[in-house]
Design a protein around this motif. Structure first.
Motif, short mmCIF file in Angstrom:
data_model
loop_
_atom_site.label_atom_id
_atom_site.label_comp_id
_atom_site.label_asym_id
_atom_site.label_seq_id
_atom_site.Cartn_x
_atom_site.Cartn_y
_atom_site.Cartn_z
N ARG A 38 40.37 29.71 33.97
CA ARG A 38 40.73 29.85 32.56
C ARG A 38 40.04 31.06 31.93
N MET A 39 38.77 31.28 32.29
CA MET A 39 38.07 32.45 31.74
C MET A 39 38.68 33.75 32.26
N LEU A 40 39.06 33.77 33.54
CA LEU A 40 39.71 34.96 34.09
C LEU A 40 41.05 35.20 33.40
N GLY A 41 41.83 34.11 33.22
CA GLY A 41 43.12 34.25 32.56
C GLY A 41 42.99 34.73 31.12
N SER A 42 42.02 34.18 30.40
CA SER A 42 41.81 34.59 29.00
C SER A 42 41.36 36.04 28.91
N SER A 43 40.48 36.45 29.81
CA SER A 43 39.99 37.83 29.79
C SER A 43 41.11 38.82 30.11
N ILE A 44 41.92 38.49 31.11
CA ILE A 44 43.03 39.38 31.48
C ILE A 44 44.07 39.42 30.36
N ARG A 87 27.97 42.88 40.75
CA ARG A 87 27.09 43.94 41.24
C ARG A 87 27.75 44.73 42.36
N GLU A 88 28.44 44.01 43.27
CA GLU A 88 29.12 44.69 44.36
C GLU A 88 30.21 45.62 43.83
N LEU A 89 30.92 45.19 42.80
CA LEU A 89 31.96 46.02 42.22
C LEU A 89 31.37 47.27 41.55
N LYS A 90 30.22 47.11 40.90
CA LYS A 90 29.57 48.26 40.26
C LYS A 90 29.06 49.26 41.30
N SER A 149 40.60 44.36 32.73
CA SER A 149 40.97 44.43 34.14
C SER A 149 40.33 43.26 34.89
N ILE A 150 40.72 43.07 36.15
CA ILE A 150 40.17 41.98 36.93
C ILE A 150 38.67 42.19 37.17
N GLN A 151 38.24 43.46 37.32
CA GLN A 151 36.82 43.75 37.48
C GLN A 151 36.04 43.38 36.23
N THR A 159 37.66 43.78 49.05
CA THR A 159 36.49 43.56 49.92
C THR A 159 35.59 42.48 49.36
N VAL A 160 35.37 42.48 48.05
CA VAL A 160 34.50 41.49 47.43
C VAL A 160 35.10 40.09 47.55
N LEU A 161 36.40 39.97 47.33
CA LEU A 161 37.07 38.67 47.45
C LEU A 161 37.05 38.19 48.90
N SER A 162 37.24 39.10 49.85
CA SER A 162 37.20 38.72 51.26
C SER A 162 35.82 38.24 51.67
N ASP A 163 34.76 38.89 51.19
CA ASP A 163 33.40 38.45 51.49
C ASP A 163 33.12 37.06 50.92
N MET A 164 33.62 36.80 49.72
CA MET A 164 33.41 35.48 49.13
C MET A 164 34.13 34.40 49.94
N THR A 165 35.32 34.71 50.41
CA THR A 165 36.06 33.73 51.23
C THR A 165 35.35 33.45 52.54
#
Length: 313
Positions: free
Chosen positions: A148-154, A184-187, A159-161, A194-200
């Motif tokens: 919900r927070m991601l949806g509201s922010s977008i 931090r990884e995105l910054k 952006s997704i970042q 890559t960040v999403l793949s590492d989390m998975t």
């Protein structure tokens, strides 16, 4: 203007310049002392790490691929220890269990060490998997709020970042630190894929995998990511409600399976303490074969019961 006037003006300017020079020199000396102190601390730590064999071995192990794999597993289990320390704890536990098997059950070398090795290896693996599942389940309970927070922010034009950064600032533990690490990884310049793949890879959770796949597919297809996040939040909440009902219905069967699996072990230990040499026939060739068959049958029964009762929505 007289000579005396010019002399007084020059004297005044000289005093002002000398005063500023003294103040600047004092400030530079303070900064230099602070910098030297920090450099001394770093140098001391470097020297200690070089001279200390434990720190040197730990550093080499943690920098290796095997150590990084352990680091990822421990991070997914919410353990703040290094891979080297975890492996060292396993070695200590191996010797402790070997001694207990020798003292309580009368096992001789190398049988006691072989049994202890399998106990430590399998037990450690299962305990770590259990920790990973529990930690992933804690994050799963926060995923609807995350969506919900991601949806509201977008929807607000981020952006997704930027949306991930907003979640990292607003969300509490345990999901909060996870998204802070992602931010931090995105910054640092890593891509969102890559960040999403590492989390998975870090967390063994179907819900986390579903979240990352939804974000990736919507970004690649150019779909309405905000709407997809809202729909995913409702889906995850419904799955969580159904899983709670299923766990309540199958709790008794799971405890029965665990009790049946542990009961023979406690009975054998108790009888061997009361009657010395009770399990000595098991160390013969026929006894060992019988023991292996019994253990395999018990594991099959235990896994079958767990498989039947482990129902997920």
């Amino acid at each position: 203007m007289t000579v005396e006037t010019w002399f007084l003006i020059l004297l005044f300017l000289t005093v002002v310049v000398i005063t500023f020079a003294v103040l600047e020199l004092s400030a530079v000396r303070r900064k230099s002392k602070l910098l030297n102190k920090r450099l001394a601390e770093l140098h001391t730590e470097e020297v200690k790490s070089r001279k200390n064999m434990y720190l040197r071995w730990a550093g080499r192990f943690n920098r290796s691929d095997y150590g990084k794999d352990w680091e990822q597993k421990l991070a997914g289990a919410d353990l703040s220890i290094t891979g080297f320390n975890y492996v060292l704890m396993q070695c200590v536990l191996l010797f402790v269990i070997t001694y207990l098997l020798n003292a309580l059950l009368g096992m001789r070398f190398p049988m006691d060490m072989i049994v202890a090795y399998f106990v430590v290896t399998i037990g450690s693996s299962q305990w770590l998997k259990s920790r990973r599942r529990k930690f992933a389940a804690q994050i799963d309970r926060q995923l609807p709020e995350v969506c919900r927070m991601l949806g509201s922010s977008i929807r607000a034009g981020m952006s997704i970042q930027q949306a991930i950064g907003m979640v990292a600032e607003e969300l509490k533990a345990p999901a909060g630190p996870l998204f802070q690490s992602m931010a931090r990884e995105l910054k640092l310049g890593n891509t969102i894929d890559t960040v999403l793949s590492d989390m998975t890879d870090t967390f063994s959770s179907r819900d986390i995998r579903l979240l990352t796949q939804t974000i990736t597919i919507q970004r690649q297809a150019g779909g309405n990511l905000a709407k997809a996040m809202d729909q995913l939040a409702r889906t995850l909440e419904e799955r969580e409600r159904m899983n709670k009902e299923l766990n309540n219905q199958t709790a008794e069967s799971r405890y029965i399976a665990l009790t049946l699996a542990l009961m023979p072990v406690f009975l054998v230990v108790a009888f061997n303490i009361v009657f010395k040499g009770f399990i000595t026939p098991l160390f013969t060739v026929p006894g060992f074969i019988l023991l292996v068959v019994v253990v395999i049958l018990m594991l099959i029964g235990f896994m079958a019961i767990r498989k039947v009762t482990n129902i997920k929505a």
